[in-house]
Design a protein around this motif. Structure first.
Motif, PDB file in Angstrom:
ATOM      1  N   VAL A 342      16.622 -67.780  41.406  1.00  0.00           N
ATOM      2  CA  VAL A 342      16.859 -69.221  41.215  1.00  0.00           C
ATOM      3  C   VAL A 342      18.356 -69.485  41.016  1.00  0.00           C
ATOM      4  O   VAL A 342      19.041 -68.775  40.278  1.00  0.00           O
ATOM      5  CB  VAL A 342      16.093 -69.753  39.998  1.00  0.00           C
ATOM      6  N   VAL A 343      18.836 -70.503  41.717  1.00  0.00           N
ATOM      7  CA  VAL A 343      20.194 -71.026  41.481  1.00  0.00           C
ATOM      8  C   VAL A 343      20.009 -72.413  40.878  1.00  0.00           C
ATOM      9  O   VAL A 343      19.700 -73.367  41.593  1.00  0.00           O
ATOM     10  CB  VAL A 343      21.012 -71.087  42.784  1.00  0.00           C
ATOM     11  N   ARG A 344      20.184 -72.507  39.567  1.00  0.00           N
ATOM     12  CA  ARG A 344      19.889 -73.768  38.890  1.00  0.00           C
ATOM     13  C   ARG A 344      21.057 -74.752  38.982  1.00  0.00           C
ATOM     14  O   ARG A 344      22.200 -74.420  38.676  1.00  0.00           O
ATOM     15  CB  ARG A 344      19.567 -73.488  37.430  1.00  0.00           C
ATOM     16  N   ARG A 345      20.740 -75.970  39.439  1.00  0.00           N
ATOM     17  CA  ARG A 345      21.721 -77.051  39.477  1.00  0.00           C
ATOM     18  C   ARG A 345      21.085 -78.333  38.919  1.00  0.00           C
ATOM     19  O   ARG A 345      20.025 -78.268  38.301  1.00  0.00           O
ATOM     20  CB  ARG A 345      22.236 -77.246  40.910  1.00  0.00           C
ATOM     21  N   GLU A 346      21.709 -79.474  39.182  1.00  0.00           N
ATOM     22  CA  GLU A 346      21.303 -80.699  38.494  1.00  0.00           C
ATOM     23  C   GLU A 346      19.953 -81.277  38.911  1.00  0.00           C
ATOM     24  O   GLU A 346      19.330 -82.017  38.144  1.00  0.00           O
ATOM     25  CB  GLU A 346      22.358 -81.805  38.698  1.00  0.00           C
ATOM     26  N   SER A 347      19.451 -80.925  40.126  1.00  0.00           N
ATOM     27  CA  SER A 347      18.241 -81.594  40.609  1.00  0.00           C
ATOM     28  C   SER A 347      16.965 -81.180  39.881  1.00  0.00           C
ATOM     29  O   SER A 347      15.907 -81.775  40.076  1.00  0.00           O
ATOM     30  CB  SER A 347      18.064 -81.344  42.114  1.00  0.00           C
ATOM     31  N   SER A 348      17.056 -80.120  39.029  1.00  0.00           N
ATOM     32  CA  SER A 348      15.865 -79.738  38.258  1.00  0.00           C
ATOM     33  C   SER A 348      16.147 -79.701  36.759  1.00  0.00           C
ATOM     34  O   SER A 348      15.322 -79.217  36.003  1.00  0.00           O
ATOM     35  CB  SER A 348      15.373 -78.354  38.710  1.00  0.00           C
TER      36      SER A 348
END
Length: 348
Positions: A342-348
């Motif tokens: 997982v590459v976590r960014r703002e959309s989740s």
């Protein structure tokens, strides 16, 4: 009815240009001042014979001046096999990530003195396609997806293919297999959304023909990740058009879905735009996760959370092909090559 006779002058036709003769290795040898054997050694990249760099340069310059290229069929007869690697061109959209992988692979194979040919198989079933490929007598065949059966592998080997390699979710008897576990992509997405507190999770399943080979395992991966929890999973068919995305977005609020794994970054971008047009806030109302980690996902606002997929390098696969071509009698190898994170960014 009256007839009119018209006399057409009998003018001599323009002289046709004399066709130029095809240059031969003997022509290259004369121009470079070397033997034909030396030309063959240089242009076929033979490493067993030591040839000075100035001589190699003269041969290459002479070949370029004359427009000479080696005859592939003649070289194949001398070697006992061709240097052609046939790659089945997928009949389904594969996306930029796969396209880059194919480009890297072709470059790596060319560095090993192979010629890569892509062959379209639209309208042909798996074993029919194998017979069409076999007519070209490739030394190796690479088949992405689920486009080859056991009989097809046998046909290719009888035609002289030393290496048959499949890239997909399952192995085929007789072929070397690079297994791509797309279930793991879905598991990553499902676990991430659950950890973020989402409980009504949608999963986009593309309607485009052929993509079910990848979309169904990703859907099952989400279900596996959420099995035994209090979360629900909703399958969301989606065509890759603005109209299809707008229609799905118009029913979003009534569905109660609070998050979505959108199969890929491209489908995620399409759906995000449609949801935002409907006034659905991301991530406040709905979290969105894509897959492939494309550059465009980082340019969106909010930036897109994604599943980074680690494909094998083109160099590694090219080396596998070369090793099997040199020693075709070994037991078919199986390698699990797809990693997911997982590459976590703002959309989740």
């Amino acid at each position: 009815m009256p007839y009119v006779m018209v006399q057409i002058p009998n003018t001599p036709s323009a002289a046709l240009p004399t066709p130029r003769s095809v240059p031969t290795s003997a022509d290259v040898a004369r121009l470079a001042g070397v033997s034909r054997a030396t030309v063959s050694y240089v242009l076929n990249n033979t490493s067993a014979v030591r040839i000075s760099e100035p001589t190699r340069r003269r041969v290459h310059e002479a070949a370029k001046e004359l427009g000479y290229v080696p005859h592939a069929a003649a070289r194949s007869l001398r070697a006992g096999h061709s240097r052609m690697v046939l790659m089945a061109a997928p009949a389904i959209p594969m996306g930029p990530l796969y396209g880059q992988f194919i480009t890297d692979l072709q470059w790596a194979l060319s560095r090993l003195d192979y010629t890569v040919v892509q062959y379209g198989t639209a309208g042909l079933r798996a074993d029919e396609a194998a017979r069409a490929w076999a007519e070209l007598r490739p030394v190796a065949v690479l088949v992405p997806g689920a486009g080859l059966g056991t009989e097809g592998v046998a046909v290719l080997k009888r035609a002289g293919a030393r290496a048959v390699v499949t890239l997909g979710p399952e192995r085929v008897d007789g072929a070397h297999a690079l297994l791509m576990d797309h279930d793991a992509v879905g598991r990553c997405a499902g676990a991430h959304l659950y950890a973020r507190g989402r409980r009504r999770i949608g999963v986009v399943v593309p309607e485009e023909a052929g993509l079910e080979t990848y979309s169904r395992p990703r859907l099952e991966g989400v279900r596996r990740a959420l099995y035994g929890t209090d979360a629900t999973v909703t399958e969301l068919p989606l065509g890759y058009t603005e109209e299809s995305a707008a229609e799905l977005a118009s029913r979003w609020r009534e569905s109660g879905i609070d998050s979505v794994f959108a199969y890929s970054d491209e489908y995620a971008m399409l759906l995000m735009r449609a949801l935002q047009d409907e006034g659905v806030r991301i991530p406040e109302d709905t979290a969105v996760v894509g897959a492939d980690d494309l550059l465009l996902g980082r340019l969106l606002r909010p930036r897109l959370t994604t599943i980074h997929i680690e494909l094998p390098s083109g160099r590694e696969l090219a080396e596998l092909v070369d090793r099997v071509v040199r020693d075709p009698g070994g037991v078919p190898e199986t390698h699990e090559v797809l990693g997911a994170s997982v590459v976590r960014r703002e959309s989740s």
